[in-house]
Each structure stands twice: as structure tokens, then as C-alpha cells.
Design an enzyme around this catalytic site. Structure first.
Site, short mmCIF file in Angstrom:
data_model
loop_
_atom_site.label_atom_id
_atom_site.label_comp_id
_atom_site.label_asym_id
_atom_site.label_seq_id
_atom_site.Cartn_x
_atom_site.Cartn_y
_atom_site.Cartn_z
N GLU A 10 0.81 -1.23 0.00
CA GLU A 10 0.00 0.00 0.00
C GLU A 10 0.83 1.27 0.00
O GLU A 10 0.57 2.20 -0.72
CB GLU A 10 -0.94 0.00 1.22
CG GLU A 10 -2.22 0.80 1.01
CD GLU A 10 -2.12 2.28 1.28
OE1 GLU A 10 -2.94 3.04 0.74
OE2 GLU A 10 -1.22 2.72 2.02
N HIS A 34 -0.67 0.66 7.05
CA HIS A 34 -1.27 1.52 6.03
C HIS A 34 -0.17 2.51 5.61
O HIS A 34 0.90 2.07 5.20
CB HIS A 34 -2.50 2.19 6.66
CG HIS A 34 -3.48 2.77 5.72
ND1 HIS A 34 -4.71 3.23 6.12
CD2 HIS A 34 -3.42 3.00 4.39
CE1 HIS A 34 -5.37 3.70 5.06
NE2 HIS A 34 -4.61 3.58 4.00
N HIS A 70 -4.14 -0.27 11.77
CA HIS A 70 -5.57 -0.39 12.08
C HIS A 70 -5.80 -1.66 12.91
O HIS A 70 -6.34 -2.64 12.39
CB HIS A 70 -6.41 -0.46 10.80
CG HIS A 70 -6.24 0.74 9.91
ND1 HIS A 70 -6.82 1.95 10.19
CD2 HIS A 70 -5.56 0.91 8.76
CE1 HIS A 70 -6.50 2.82 9.23
NE2 HIS A 70 -5.74 2.21 8.36
N ASN A 78 -4.98 7.84 7.70
CA ASN A 78 -4.67 7.18 6.44
C ASN A 78 -3.16 7.17 6.20
O ASN A 78 -2.58 6.15 5.86
CB ASN A 78 -5.39 7.94 5.31
CG ASN A 78 -5.32 7.23 3.99
OD1 ASN A 78 -4.24 7.01 3.45
ND2 ASN A 78 -6.47 6.84 3.47
N ASN A 98 -5.85 11.82 1.94
CA ASN A 98 -5.16 10.56 1.74
C ASN A 98 -3.65 10.73 1.94
O ASN A 98 -3.23 11.07 3.04
CB ASN A 98 -5.53 10.04 0.34
CG ASN A 98 -5.35 8.56 0.19
OD1 ASN A 98 -4.34 8.03 0.60
ND2 ASN A 98 -6.30 7.90 -0.40
N ASP A 113 -3.48 8.48 -4.61
CA ASP A 113 -3.52 7.84 -3.30
C ASP A 113 -2.32 8.35 -2.50
O ASP A 113 -2.39 9.43 -1.92
CB ASP A 113 -3.53 6.32 -3.50
CG ASP A 113 -3.91 5.55 -2.25
OD1 ASP A 113 -3.53 6.00 -1.16
OD2 ASP A 113 -4.58 4.51 -2.35
N ASN A 114 -1.21 7.63 -2.47
CA ASN A 114 -0.03 8.11 -1.73
C ASN A 114 0.92 8.88 -2.63
O ASN A 114 0.93 8.70 -3.84
CB ASN A 114 0.72 6.92 -1.13
CG ASN A 114 -0.04 6.29 0.00
OD1 ASN A 114 -0.37 6.96 0.97
ND2 ASN A 114 -0.35 5.01 -0.11
#
Ligand SMILES: *[C@@H]1O[C@H](CO)[C@@H](O)[C@H](O)[C@H]1NC(C)=O
Ligand SMILES: *[C@@H]1O[C@H](CO)[C@@H](O)[C@H](O)[C@H]1NC(C)=O
Length: 354
Positions: free
Chosen positions: A53, A112, A132, A166, A222, A267-268
Site C-alpha cells: 500500500e 497503512h 488499524h 490514512n 489521503n 492515493d499516496n
């Protein structure tokens, strides 16, 4: 008369919901045609099946990868969470699982967003990992032990303002900025937040002395990263299809500089140590990610943003695939002419750039 009123009210509500659904669809999807493209020599990295991720690369070429994300609304990962290490200086780099020590509970590890912090005083490297373990989130701080290929767990950070984290960017030994993608923790609340476009995502600065909100109004805050001169903070709003640039102050407050609108769902972010370019793994269709169907998998896209602070930043699409090779790209980083692309729950890709 009353009937008419009820019909009118129902009609207005239906129109409102309809309009919101259309807006939500626009937030989840990009509407242009997807033209598939890839740089030279792309290969799937062997040994990564359960996601990659987030990725961070040290200037020395060591890449840290989070794998095994468990996130509300997504299918469960195929493996337990782990942190992987890859040495990009090797001809054929292979990911190894970092051993985690210090009495850390591995069974509830679902990593994450990650961030690396090099301490000038003791020259040690600290690895910050969003986790998480249950419905809320924690930020885990580890010390990297290179010889043993291990992470020593130092600290779990939990705070009511860090409710739905996140991603993080570390700015000190136990100080970081974090994005909260939602305010609500339960599925219905999160869905309503998106449907109604409430913009309750935010950025929080954490230090043991003070925790405060430093930016707000994101539809889905994000990826977060810092410019390579450490002066600016970049924050992705996934559903607004934008990157916000903030100036960072000594008191940790952020002041808005600009917002760059893009035609994709970033996203990232990864900042190239050498050039300062921003790289992002993007979603073409976030709907397919949340409502996963192996027949129609989510696609992947990688973009590079050059000179974000200038009047005319250059945005280049570097990779694009319909999901036949790589599903749900969430991050892209470069080192020494090579590109590594990670995914939410799928594999990872390695390409030559020139
Ligand atoms: C933080 O610093 C900035 C820049 O010096 C200043 O404008 C702002 O008012 C300060 N904020 C607080 C809460 O002190
Ligand atoms: C993706 O593209 C390839 C050709 O490049 C095609 O064979 C495949 O059917 C497409 N897959 C989907 C899910 O559209």
C-alpha cells in the site's frame, strides 16, 4: 394540500440524493478513456501478493513497503500485515520481511501509510506506520535495525484526534502530520460523509506536547508528504482529485499555498530525493476497489508532477493499466532511474524509467 407538500418534499429529497449520487460517481471515477502504457522492462516483483500500500525509499536505495492493509469497505488481505524491505541497489532486488521485536502484537498489525525519519543526533532511522488494529487507528513508531533486518517497536501513539488516519509524514522523533480520511468510523457514517460531500477529512499535527488540527475540509484526505527541502507539505484529496500544497511553519501550523487539480484519483505520494518531483500511484476507478469483482478488477495509473510550486506544473502519465497486470495502484516511488509501484491489496511492479 398536505399530500402535495409531502410529494414536493419527497421529490426535492430524491433530486438531492440523485444529484449527490452523480457527484459521488464523479468523485469515484475518472471519465476519460484509459490508454494503457508502461515504461521499459516492467516486471512484477516476486514475493508480494498481499498488497504494497505504501512505499518510502531512502536516498541510499533501501525501500520500505507496508503490506496487508485491512480497511473498512475493502476485501480482507490474503496475509497478516507485514513490513517489507527491498534494497534497490541490487540487480534483482527481492523483498524481505522485517522481523518486528519489542513485544508488538503482530496478529492485529494492518499497516497503512508509512514515513521515515532520520534522526540527525543518533543517525538512527525511525519508521512511522499507520496501523488499524481495531476500528480506530494508531501510529506505531519503530527503530530500524539494519544489521538484523528488524524493526524495534518503540511506541504506539493513540489520540482522539487521530481517529481515522490514512497516512503520516514524520517531522521529528515523535512528531508527525497525519491525514484523517473520514470523521466517522462506522461504514454508514463514512458512506454518508462521502455521499453528502461533507469534507470532514483533515490534517492533524501530533507531538506529545500538543495535538491540533492544522488543515481541514478534505473529502478524503489521503497521502501526505513533504517537499525535499522540508518547507512544504503536500496533501492528497482522493475524491476531490487534487493535491493541496501548504507552507509549514515553526509552530507546525500550515498555511495554504495552492491546490493542483488533476484528472485522476491519487492515493499516496512519494517525493524524489534528487529532483523534488512528486510521484503518485492513482486509482482509475475507486468504485471497483471498494466493490471488488475479479472479472473487472480496478486499474492502475502512475503520474509524475514536476515543479508543483511553479505556475505551470508539468503532469506526466507514466503508467496506466486496466487491471490485467496491476490492480489498484496506491503508490509510486523512484530511485536511480527505476520506478516501483505498489498496490492496495495486489502485487507490486518494478520498471526501468529510461
Ligand atoms: C504560527 O506561525 C505562523 C507563521 O509565523 C503565524 O502566522 C501563525 O499565526 C502562528 N500560529 C499560531 C497558532 O501561533
Ligand atoms: C485489459 O486490456 C487487455 C489488453 O491490453 C485485454 O486483453 C483485457 O481484456 C482488458 N481487461 C479488462 C478487464 O478490461
Amino acid at each position: 394540500m398536505r399530500k402535495l407538500l409531502v410529494v414536493t418534499v419527497v421529490g426535492i429529497l430524491a433530486a438531492l440524493v440523485g444529484e449527490r449520487v452523480v457527484r459521488l460517481r464523479q468523485a469515484f471515477l475518472i471519465s476519460r478513456e484509459i490508454e494503457q502504457m508502461e515504461p521499459a522492462n516492467c516486471q512484477i516483483i516476486k514475493g508480494i501478493e498481499g498488497g504494497s500500500e505504501d512505499i518510502e525509499i531512502l536516498p541510499s536505495g533501501l525501500a520500505f513497503i507496508s503490506s496487508g492493509l485491512k480497511y473498512p469497505g475493502l476485501v480482507s488481505p490474503v496475509k497478516l500485515g507485514e513490513m517489507l524491505l527491498m534494497d534497490l541497489n541490487e540487480e534483482d532486488p527481492k523483498p524481505v520481511t522485517l522481523r518486528i521485536s519489542g513485544g508488538f502484537d503482530l496478529d492485529s498489525f494492518h499497516p497503512h501509510g508509512i514515513s521515515l525519519y532520520k534522526d540527525a543526533k543518533d543517525d538512527a532511522l525511525y519508521v512511522f506506520v499507520v496501523n488499524h488494529p481495531k476500528i480506530s487507528t494508531t501510529v506505531e513508531i519503530f527503530k530500524f535495525q539494519e544489521d538484523e533486518k528488524a524493526l524495534l517497536h518503540l511506541k504506539t501513539v493513540e489520540h482522539e484526534l487521530l481517529h481515522s488516519v490514512n497516512d503520516v509524514v514524520a517531522v521529528g522523533l515523535d512528531s508527525f502530520y497525519a491525514t484523517n480520511d473520514h470523521y466517522c468510523l462506522n461504514d454508514i457514517g463514512r458512506a454518508l460523509e462521502s455521499l453528502l460531500g461533507l469534507g470532514w477529512g483533515n490534517v492533524v499535527h501530533y507531538s506529545p506536547k500538543e495535538v491540533k488540527e492544522v488543515a481541514a475540509g478534505f473529502h478524503f484526505a489521503n497521502g501526505i508528504s513533504m517537499s525535499h527541502d522540508n518547507k512544504y507539505v503536500f496533501v492528497v484529496d482522493l475524491f476531490a482529485h487534487s493535491i493541496s500544497v501548504f507552507e509549514k511553519h515553526a509552530n507546525w501550523s500550515l498555511s495554504p499555498v495552492k491546490v493542483l487539480q488533476l484528472d485522476t484519483l491519487m492515493d499516496n505520494l512519494c517525493v524524489d530525493h534528487k529532483t523534488g518531483d512528486i510521484w503518485s500511484g492513482c486509482h482509475i476507478d475507486a468504485w471497483k476497489l471498494f466493490y471488488f469483482d475479479p472479472e473487472y478488477p480496478p486499474g492502475s495509473e502512475v503520474i509524475r508532477v514536476q515543479n508543483i510550486l511553479s505556475e505551470n506544473p508539468i503532469v506526466t502519465r507514466v503508467y496506466s493499466n486496466n487491471g490485467s497486470v496491476l490492480q489498484g495502484s496506491s503508490v509510486a516511488c523512484v530511485h536511480d532511474g527505476r520506478l516501483i509501484v505498489g498496490t492496495v491489496l495486489h502485487k507490486a511492479l518494478y520498471c526501468d524509467l529510461d
